[in-house]
Scaffold this motif. Sequence first.
Motif, PDB file in Angstrom:
ATOM      1  N   GLY A 178       6.588 -11.479   3.516  1.00 38.21           N
ATOM      2  CA  GLY A 178       5.961 -11.724   4.807  1.00 38.21           C
ATOM      3  C   GLY A 178       5.314 -10.497   5.404  1.00 38.21           C
ATOM      4  N   TRP A 179       5.587  -9.313   4.837  1.00 37.10           N
ATOM      5  CA  TRP A 179       5.013  -8.060   5.341  1.00 37.10           C
ATOM      6  C   TRP A 179       4.189  -7.335   4.294  1.00 37.10           C
ATOM      7  N   ARG A 180       4.270  -7.758   3.050  1.00 43.32           N
ATOM      8  CA  ARG A 180       3.764  -6.930   1.965  1.00 43.32           C
ATOM      9  C   ARG A 180       2.244  -6.916   1.848  1.00 43.32           C
ATOM     10  N   ASP A 181       1.540  -7.720   2.585  1.00 43.59           N
ATOM     11  CA  ASP A 181       0.089  -7.743   2.457  1.00 43.59           C
ATOM     12  C   ASP A 181      -0.577  -7.020   3.617  1.00 43.59           C
ATOM     13  N   THR A 182      -1.118  -7.770   4.557  1.00 38.86           N
ATOM     14  CA  THR A 182      -1.893  -7.170   5.644  1.00 38.86           C
ATOM     15  C   THR A 182      -1.052  -6.247   6.521  1.00 38.86           C
ATOM     16  N   ARG A 222      -2.191  -2.606  -5.020  1.00 40.51           N
ATOM     17  CA  ARG A 222      -1.324  -1.931  -6.003  1.00 40.51           C
ATOM     18  C   ARG A 222      -1.636  -0.443  -6.083  1.00 40.51           C
ATOM     19  N   LEU A 223      -2.909  -0.076  -5.988  1.00 39.93           N
ATOM     20  CA  LEU A 223      -3.282   1.334  -6.021  1.00 39.93           C
ATOM     21  C   LEU A 223      -2.691   2.073  -4.823  1.00 39.93           C
ATOM     22  N   ALA A 224      -2.789   1.484  -3.629  1.00 34.68           N
ATOM     23  CA  ALA A 224      -2.212   2.106  -2.438  1.00 34.68           C
ATOM     24  C   ALA A 224      -0.704   2.293  -2.598  1.00 34.68           C
ATOM     25  N   TYR A 225      -0.048   1.293  -3.169  1.00 34.51           N
ATOM     26  CA  TYR A 225       1.402   1.362  -3.344  1.00 34.51           C
ATOM     27  C   TYR A 225       1.790   2.429  -4.371  1.00 34.51           C
ATOM     28  N   LYS A 226       1.093   2.450  -5.514  1.00 44.04           N
ATOM     29  CA  LYS A 226       1.435   3.409  -6.564  1.00 44.04           C
ATOM     30  C   LYS A 226       1.241   4.855  -6.101  1.00 44.04           C
ATOM     31  N   TYR A 271       6.248   1.740   5.543  1.00 39.70           N
ATOM     32  CA  TYR A 271       5.271   1.061   4.686  1.00 39.70           C
ATOM     33  C   TYR A 271       5.914   0.609   3.375  1.00 39.70           C
ATOM     34  N   LEU A 272       6.662   1.511   2.738  1.00 39.91           N
ATOM     35  CA  LEU A 272       7.288   1.144   1.476  1.00 39.91           C
ATOM     36  C   LEU A 272       8.294   0.008   1.667  1.00 39.91           C
ATOM     37  N   HIS A 273       9.015   0.024   2.797  1.00 37.41           N
ATOM     38  CA  HIS A 273       9.953  -1.063   3.081  1.00 37.41           C
ATOM     39  C   HIS A 273       9.192  -2.364   3.321  1.00 37.41           C
ATOM     40  N   ALA A 274       8.106  -2.283   4.103  1.00 39.52           N
ATOM     41  CA  ALA A 274       7.316  -3.483   4.382  1.00 39.52           C
ATOM     42  C   ALA A 274       6.690  -4.032   3.106  1.00 39.52           C
ATOM     43  N   ARG A 275       6.268  -3.125   2.229  1.00 43.00           N
ATOM     44  CA  ARG A 275       5.619  -3.536   0.984  1.00 43.00           C
ATOM     45  C   ARG A 275       6.575  -4.323   0.096  1.00 43.00           C
TER      46      ARG A 275
END
Length: 322
Positions: free
Chosen positions: A284-288, A225-229, A276-280
């Motif tokens: 199926g892509w939002r983790d690793t 969540r920190l990486a995303y924010k 990255y934002l799209h994958a997040r």
Amino acid sequence: MPIDETIAGYSDLAFESAFAVYLLAFVLLIWQYAGARTKQAEARELVAAGGVASPTSAVPGRVVEAPRKPWSERLGNMAYAVLIVGVALHVGSIVLRGFATHRFPLGNMYEFVTMATAAAMVVGLVFLRGQRYRSMWVFLIVPVMVLMFLAATVLYADAAPVVPALRSYWLPIHVTIVSTGSGIFLVSGIASLLFLLRLRQPEGEEHGRIGAIARRLPDARTLDRLAYKTTIIGFPLFGAGVILGAIWAEAAWGRFWGWDPKETMSFITWVVYAAYLHARATSGWRDTRAAWINVAGFTAMLFNLFIINMVVSGLHSYAGLN
């Protein structure tokens, strides 16, 4: 106007002092990190004690002293206070450099890296305030100090007027936004790297070298969540910097886009972070997988900062290096 050598000297002294203060904070953070107890260890201690409070704590009329904070927590608080002093000196070195040169201090690689690392530290102070984030500072301050060391040695440039091509009001607008975005991406990239490390150490397991390092980090979901924010904040800033750079290019060179190496790599970096934002947001892509894309964007940003500026020749070759 002539360069004020005295103020320039104070700027360099503030930068060096900031590095020394960060080094002190790093020592305190390492000490705190080594002494921090994991949730599993605390649970075992509670079970061993029977999981109940001491009977004397409930005796009417008895004054019960509040439990002392553990050394690791006190060291973490001390380190955070020291970091605030370091950031103040860091930002002060930028301000003094501007007064010394009578311009916005973003005319060479030394000044750009100083601004980017200061932005990373300010973002760190904002997002890594709580106790559960204290362990992350060990991993954030190391790349910041490495970049500052390179800025003070390999990339250092004496305070001087900028080249004629940079004498534009677009300099503080374009480069400030890009450098700030780069600093935010530094925090995001470290968070994703630690997320991948944490995934290798599932909750409840503390064995092996990876476990010894990862077990004191926040849980994987918190790191993700920190990486995303932080990316959510850095992505539009960096994109705005690229767009404003194109507008400046039209005013300076008569075209918005010419596929200069710096322009091309900046665009690639922006696309990677968009991926990255799209994958997040994609199941199926939002983790690793998303985390690895974020790390790729972080790598592209560093490549754009150092290799493109220092090795590849182009219209953006204003590193200030001999």
